[in-house]
Design a protein around this motif. Structure first.
Motif, PDB file in Angstrom:
ATOM      1  N   TYR A   1      -5.458   2.376  -7.283  1.00 10.56           N
ATOM      2  CA  TYR A   1      -3.938   2.335  -7.472  1.00 10.56           C
ATOM      3  C   TYR A   1      -3.198   1.208  -8.125  1.00 10.56           C
ATOM      4  CZ  TYR A   1      -4.243   6.624  -4.740  1.00 10.56           C
ATOM      5  OH  TYR A   1      -4.489   7.827  -4.109  1.00 10.56           O
ATOM      6  N   SER A   2      -3.864   0.103  -8.146  1.00 13.52           N
ATOM      7  CA  SER A   2      -3.444  -1.118  -8.714  1.00 13.52           C
ATOM      8  C   SER A   2      -4.268  -2.046  -8.859  1.00 13.52           C
ATOM      9  CB  SER A   2      -2.412  -1.478  -7.851  1.00 13.52           C
ATOM     10  OG  SER A   2      -2.963  -2.627  -6.808  1.00 13.52           O
TER      11      SER A   2
ATOM     12  N   ARG B   1       0.770  -1.255   0.085  1.00 12.46           N
ATOM     13  CA  ARG B   1       0.122  -0.094   0.029  1.00 12.46           C
ATOM     14  C   ARG B   1       0.844   1.173  -0.031  1.00 12.46           C
ATOM     15  NH1 ARG B   1      -4.034   1.244   4.506  1.00 12.46           N
ATOM     16  NH2 ARG B   1      -5.421   2.707   3.600  1.00 12.46           N
TER      17      ARG B   1
ATOM     18  N   GLN C   1       7.658   0.291  -9.773  1.00 13.30           N
ATOM     19  CA  GLN C   1       7.875   1.665  -9.163  1.00 13.30           C
ATOM     20  C   GLN C   1       9.124   2.253  -9.738  1.00 13.30           C
ATOM     21  OE1 GLN C   1       7.899   0.868  -4.956  1.00 13.30           O
ATOM     22  NE2 GLN C   1       7.240   2.979  -4.461  1.00 13.30           N
TER      23      GLN C   1
ATOM     24  N   ARG D   1      -8.186  -3.662  -2.996  1.00 13.24           N
ATOM     25  CA  ARG D   1      -8.366  -3.482  -1.597  1.00 13.24           C
ATOM     26  C   ARG D   1      -9.816  -3.300  -1.154  1.00 13.24           C
ATOM     27  NH1 ARG D   1      -3.081  -3.099  -0.599  1.00 13.24           N
ATOM     28  NH2 ARG D   1      -2.939  -1.347  -1.951  1.00 13.24           N
TER      29      ARG D   1
ATOM     30  N   ASN E   1       4.991   8.428  -9.977  1.00 18.04           N
ATOM     31  CA  ASN E   1       4.186   7.584  -9.418  1.00 18.04           C
ATOM     32  C   ASN E   1       2.993   6.920 -10.071  1.00 18.04           C
ATOM     33  OD1 ASN E   1       3.722   5.913  -6.894  1.00 18.04           O
ATOM     34  ND2 ASN E   1       1.929   7.258  -6.514  1.00 18.04           N
TER      35      ASN E   1
ATOM     36  N   ARG F   1       3.444   3.960 -12.559  1.00 18.11           N
ATOM     37  CA  ARG F   1       3.530   2.744 -12.166  1.00 18.11           C
ATOM     38  C   ARG F   1       2.011   1.775 -12.443  1.00 18.11           C
ATOM     39  NH1 ARG F   1       1.033   0.612  -8.554  1.00 18.11           N
ATOM     40  NH2 ARG F   1       0.720   2.607  -7.691  1.00 18.11           N
TER      41      ARG F   1
ATOM     42  N   SER G   1       1.386  14.582  -2.614  1.00 12.04           N
ATOM     43  CA  SER G   1       1.222  14.699  -1.158  1.00 12.04           C
ATOM     44  C   SER G   1       0.220  13.545  -0.514  1.00 12.04           C
ATOM     45  CB  SER G   1       0.545  16.088  -0.741  1.00 12.04           C
ATOM     46  OG  SER G   1       1.008  17.015  -1.203  1.00 12.04           O
ATOM     47  N   VAL G   2       0.762  12.906   0.458  1.00  9.95           N
ATOM     48  CA  VAL G   2      -0.165  11.732   1.044  1.00  9.95           C
ATOM     49  C   VAL G   2      -0.338  11.849   2.664  1.00  9.95           C
ATOM     50  CG1 VAL G   2       0.049   9.096   1.381  1.00  9.95           C
ATOM     51  CG2 VAL G   2       0.886  10.124  -0.499  1.00  9.95           C
ATOM     52  N   ALA G   3      -1.629  11.923   2.933  1.00  4.90           N
ATOM     53  CA  ALA G   3      -2.040  11.950   4.496  1.00  4.90           C
ATOM     54  C   ALA G   3      -1.904  10.426   4.915  1.00  4.90           C
ATOM     55  CB  ALA G   3      -3.275  12.392   4.606  1.00  4.90           C
ATOM     56  N   LEU G   4      -0.935  10.173   5.996  1.00  6.83           N
ATOM     57  CA  LEU G   4      -1.190   8.897   6.712  1.00  6.83           C
ATOM     58  C   LEU G   4      -0.911   9.114   8.184  1.00  6.83           C
ATOM     59  CD1 LEU G   4       2.174   6.994   5.584  1.00  6.83           C
ATOM     60  CD2 LEU G   4       1.891   9.335   5.738  1.00  6.83           C
TER      61      LEU G   4
ATOM     62  N   GLU H   1       2.321   1.657  -3.319  1.00  8.45           N
ATOM     63  CA  GLU H   1       1.479   2.110  -4.668  1.00  8.45           C
ATOM     64  C   GLU H   1       1.175   3.646  -4.284  1.00  8.45           C
ATOM     65  OE1 GLU H   1      -0.983  -2.118  -4.942  1.00  8.45           O
ATOM     66  OE2 GLU H   1      -1.985  -0.414  -4.132  1.00  8.45           O
ATOM     67  N   HIS H   2       1.648   4.127  -3.005  1.00 11.00           N
ATOM     68  CA  HIS H   2       1.129   5.713  -2.881  1.00 11.00           C
ATOM     69  C   HIS H   2       2.630   6.348  -3.238  1.00 11.00           C
ATOM     70  CE1 HIS H   2      -2.802   4.763  -1.037  1.00 11.00           C
ATOM     71  NE2 HIS H   2      -2.756   6.054  -1.417  1.00 11.00           N
TER      72      HIS H   2
ATOM     73  N   THR I   1       5.576  -4.933  -7.913  1.00  7.18           N
ATOM     74  CA  THR I   1       5.282  -3.448  -7.513  1.00  7.18           C
ATOM     75  C   THR I   1       6.509  -2.492  -7.549  1.00  7.18           C
ATOM     76  OG1 THR I   1       3.303  -4.008  -6.279  1.00  7.18           O
ATOM     77  CG2 THR I   1       4.377  -1.882  -6.045  1.00  7.18           C
ATOM     78  N   ARG I   2       7.657  -3.351  -6.809  1.00  6.29           N
ATOM     79  CA  ARG I   2       8.739  -2.509  -6.795  1.00  6.29           C
ATOM     80  C   ARG I   2       9.678  -2.567  -7.842  1.00  6.29           C
ATOM     81  NH1 ARG I   2      12.103  -4.326  -1.229  1.00  6.29           N
ATOM     82  NH2 ARG I   2      13.838  -3.188  -1.872  1.00  6.29           N
TER      83      ARG I   2
ATOM     84  N   ASP J   1      -4.535  -5.058  -7.570  1.00 14.68           N
ATOM     85  CA  ASP J   1      -4.622  -5.749  -6.533  1.00 14.68           C
ATOM     86  C   ASP J   1      -5.680  -5.045  -5.500  1.00 14.68           C
ATOM     87  OD1 ASP J   1      -4.055  -7.415  -4.327  1.00 14.68           O
ATOM     88  OD2 ASP J   1      -1.973  -6.492  -3.802  1.00 14.68           O
TER      89      ASP J   1
ATOM     90  N   MET K   1      -4.846   6.258   4.867  1.00 15.31           N
ATOM     91  CA  MET K   1      -4.000   6.682   3.981  1.00 15.31           C
ATOM     92  C   MET K   1      -4.723   7.181   2.816  1.00 15.31           C
ATOM     93  SD  MET K   1      -0.729   5.074   2.361  1.00 15.31           S
ATOM     94  CE  MET K   1      -0.551   3.797   3.397  1.00 15.31           C
ATOM     95  N   MET K   2      -4.479   8.429   2.454  1.00 18.97           N
ATOM     96  CA  MET K   2      -5.036   9.058   1.328  1.00 18.97           C
ATOM     97  C   MET K   2      -4.236  10.161   0.641  1.00 18.97           C
ATOM     98  SD  MET K   2      -9.102  10.124   2.576  1.00 18.97           S
ATOM     99  CE  MET K   2     -10.123  10.114   1.037  1.00 18.97           C
ATOM    100  N   GLU K   3      -4.096   9.989  -0.966  1.00 17.35           N
ATOM    101  CA  GLU K   3      -3.341  10.753  -1.575  1.00 17.35           C
ATOM    102  C   GLU K   3      -4.250  12.316  -1.417  1.00 17.35           C
ATOM    103  OE1 GLU K   3      -2.481   9.543  -5.345  1.00 17.35           O
ATOM    104  OE2 GLU K   3      -1.631  11.750  -6.072  1.00 17.35           O
TER     105      GLU K   3
END
Lengths: 86, 615
Positions: free
Chosen positions: B66-67, A26, B190, B71, B106, B109, A59-62, A29-30, B186-187, B69, B428-430
């Motif tokens: 995002y992928s 996760r 990326q 969620r 990003n 990817r 920018s990512v909030a976590l 992916e961000h 993924t890696r 895979d 977790m949010m962009e």
């Protein structure tokens, strides 16, 4: 040091991401990855949790609990100019 | 289940903030069909993509991901459609991958992951205007070379690059072959994405100075929460203040239609039905359209400008204290308009327990259907005096909203310790870059929601109103007896009364509660119908209803009625959507049981305490 312990405005580079496979995927992916430049942007009002970080161009909030999986090193001469760092 | 002429399907995919919906709206205009995939809860949005040779393709707007895979339930549909596994959807012949040009390192990817599927992919290099604003230069030809697929620059909100996109898609549709390609993890993806981005992007300061400056204000530890509170206050203020004029027009229009009917038709059953059943019932519901439109306009602006994720960031700590995350704040805010889109919006919540908890508490947010109920009771029982600088009526209304929110937080806390126990996946949010929403996207979004509301008013609410009118009008009472007492509705109401009389409810309320299961606002129409039928003069409408209630209900009864509506799940549609979204009977049944229990206890306590205090 951990990404969430950075001072706002200081540029750093990710050293390691050490989390359970699902969390690690996760994070990746961000945009989190070893060698990527990051910067702590904001901390929320209560308990400084969650935090907002710059990862590359995003920018990512976590939450801190998640950010604690990421270690970083500060770049040499990485202090930004005072007004940019603010 | 293929469509009529079997136009080729093209899938539109991208990260959540890449501007995918804008591009979809720009490419298809208002010619969109919104439905549901069989068996799953995710909306299927399909539009017509016009191609340069005069033919067309079905453009499928897939949920942001995002992928591959998955969620969340949303991302699962995206994957299944792309893999050709989704029931009810043709395998897409080609994929349009939307990327945010300001964040290539990003987002590429995911593009690389899509290319690995072996289907033809076109990259829509979107938000080129924001990239220029940030001083970024992107070598499009080099990007095409590196990726090995066509790349088209677009600015969806300004309709730029759309023809180029259609021109590029057309030649790809003929080839149904799927290439077999090596699969990277993924890696590796990326690293490859970053290498490509480094090779093709030059210039620019990181992370948009404009967004940074705004965030310094909006995410400030002190100013941030205050601004959020001010925005929410303005939003609710606007819902009441701005809606009152159009509501008066609708009210006037309905009254004019009723008068016209009186003039044109001879007295009789059909005229009674049109005036008391049809016009009074449906009119009582349509009057909320302005409020719903205003509330959704606010929510859409907050979403499309990029502010909503900041609100989620600011609210995360509070939500975490009851076991949820900031992400739940977004569907809960929508639930103030209506729990149904709110519950549907929980699909983006990845953690199933977070999602269930959010669904379970969504009906406690005061939806717009409660407003008519609150408005009538407050007008009838709460004097319009001032307490300090505030009107008492407004304070009571605010209190009812607050009551619902506190109830929701307590319920979430209790649920997270019992039925949805377990640790969540966090938050977790962009955070997207700020941008001015495009008017077209706003209009399409508002239209889709207003249409859904009107369709509901035209079907389920109309049907409930008609059935109630029939039940309340028949059998016809003999001379000298009360029509309502004698009617079928009156007899059913008397039965329910025995259950609800301990919490202060009378027979008329008991009658109104049953059709109000169709929709809460029907309670007002139902009370109107009950009193209209009993009062021979047929003229008891909204205005007079308040004074009628004031004369026949005690204050404790009225307060208990308000408390009941704070909690009670008086809404069949909520049950249906919960059944669909959770894909079980257990969850909706549990939701209704716990909410009715809360409503009964809440109304009961209100009644007993108010009775004791008022003597």
């Amino acid at each position: 040091m951990l990404i969430c312990d950075l001072r706002p405005g200081v540029r750093a580079v990710i050293d390691t991401i050490d989390a359970a496979p699902a969390d690690e995927k996760r994070l990746r992916e961000h945009g989190f990855d070893e060698g990527v430049e990051v910067e702590l942007l904001h901390r929320a009002a209560f308990g400084a949790d969650p935090v907002a970080v710059r990862v590359g161009n995003a920018s990512v909030a976590l939450r801190r609990s998640m950010a604690a999986h990421i270690t970083v090193s500060i770049r040499e001469g990485a202090e930004l100019t005072p007004q940019a760092a603010e | 289940m293929s469509s009529v002429a079997a136009a080729p399907a093209v899938a539109l995919v991208g990260n959540p903030n890449a501007g995918k919906t804008s591009l979809f709206n720009a490419l298809t205009g208002a010619r969109q069909k919104v439905a549901n995939y069989p068996g799953v809860t995710v909306e299927r949005k399909v539009g017509v993509l016009r191609l340069p040779d005069g033919s067309s393709a079905d453009l499928i707007d897939l949920p942001g991901a995002y992928s591959l895979d998955p969620r969340s339930p949303d991302e699962m549909v995206t994957r299944d459609v792309l893999l050709g596994r989704q029931e009810g959807e043709a395998e897409p012949r080609a994929v349009i991958a939307v990327v945010d040009a300001t964040n290539l390192s990003n987002q590429l990817r995911f593009v690389l992951e899509l290319v690995q599927l072996g289907r033809p992919v076109v990259v829509a290099l979107n938000m080129m205007d924001l990239a220029q604003r940030d001083g970024l230069t992107i070598d499009r030809a080099a990007l095409e070379r590196e990726l090995g697929i066509p790349v088209v620059e677009t600015v969806a909100v300004r309709r730029r690059g759309l023809e180029g996109l259609a021109d590029t898609v057309l030649p790809l549709l003929g080839d149904a072959q799927k290439a077999s390609l090596p699969q990277l993890d993924t890696r590796a993806l990326q690293r490859r994405a970053r290498d490509i981005a480094n090779a093709v992007v030059s210039g620019g300061n990181q992370a948009g100075g404009f967004t940074r400056r705004l965030d310094r204000l909006f995410l400030h530890p002190l100013a941030g929460p205050l601004i959020l509170a001010a925005i929410l206050f303005l939003m609710f203020q606007a819902v009441f203040a701005w809606a009152s004029a159009p509501q008066d027009w609708i009210d006037g229009g309905i009254a004019a239609l009723q008068n016209l009917t009186v003039d044109l038709m001879p007295p009789g059953v059909i005229r009674d039905f049109i005036i008391e059943g049809l016009l009074a019932g449906v009119g009582a519901v349509i009057i909320f359209l302005p409020q719903i439109v205003i509330l959704f306009a606010f929510i859409l602006v907050l979403e499309q400008s990029g502010y909503m994720v900041r609100a989620a960031f600011l609210m995360d700590k509070l939500m975490a204290s009851v076991g949820l995350s900031g992400r739940s704040f977004i569907p809960l805010l929508s639930s103030f308009a209506c729990a149904i889109p709110g519950i549907m919006a929980t699909r983006t919540i990845a953690d199933p327990k977070d999602r269930m908890t959010t669904i379970m508490i969504a009906p406690l947010m005061t939806c717009s259907a409660r407003l008519p109920v609150y408005a009538v009771i407050i007008a009838a029982f709460i004097p319009s005096t001032n307490v300090g600088p505030f009107g008492l009526q407004g304070l009571v209304l605010f209190g009812l909203y607050a009551f619902g929110i506190v109830g929701a937080l307590v319920a979430a806390l209790a649920l997270r310790r019992t039925v949805t126990r377990g640790t969540g996946t966090g938050f977790m949010m962009e955070m997207p870059k700020y941008q001015v929403p495009a008017l077209r996207d706003l209009m399409i979004g508002i239209w889709q929601r207003a249409y859904a509301f009107l369709r509901r008013a035209g079907t389920i609410i109309l049907a409930a109103t008609v059935v109630l009118w029939l039940f309340a009008s028949y059998p016809v009472a003999p001379e000298g007896e009360s029509q309502v007492d004698y009617s079928l509705a009156g007899r059913i109401g008397s039965g329910i009364e025995t259950v609800v009389s301990p919490i202060g409810f009378n027979r008329d309320i008991a009658i109104a509660l049953v059709p109000a299961m169709a929709a809460r606002e029907v309670a007002v129409a139902a009370l109107g119908t009950v009193y209209a039928i009993d009062s021979e003069d047929e003229e008891v409408l909204e205005g007079q209803l308040a004074s009628r209630l004031g004369a026949s209900w005690s204050l404790p009864t009225a307060l208990a009625f308000l408390a009941w509506f704070v909690f009670a799940p008086q809404c069949i549609s909520t049950f249906a959507v919960t059944r669909r979204e959770t894909n079980s009977w257990r969850w909706p049944v549990f939701m209704f049981a716990y909410l009715f229990a809360m409503a009964y206890v809440g109304a009961g306590l209100t009644y007993w305490i108010a009775s004791a205090l008022l003597g």
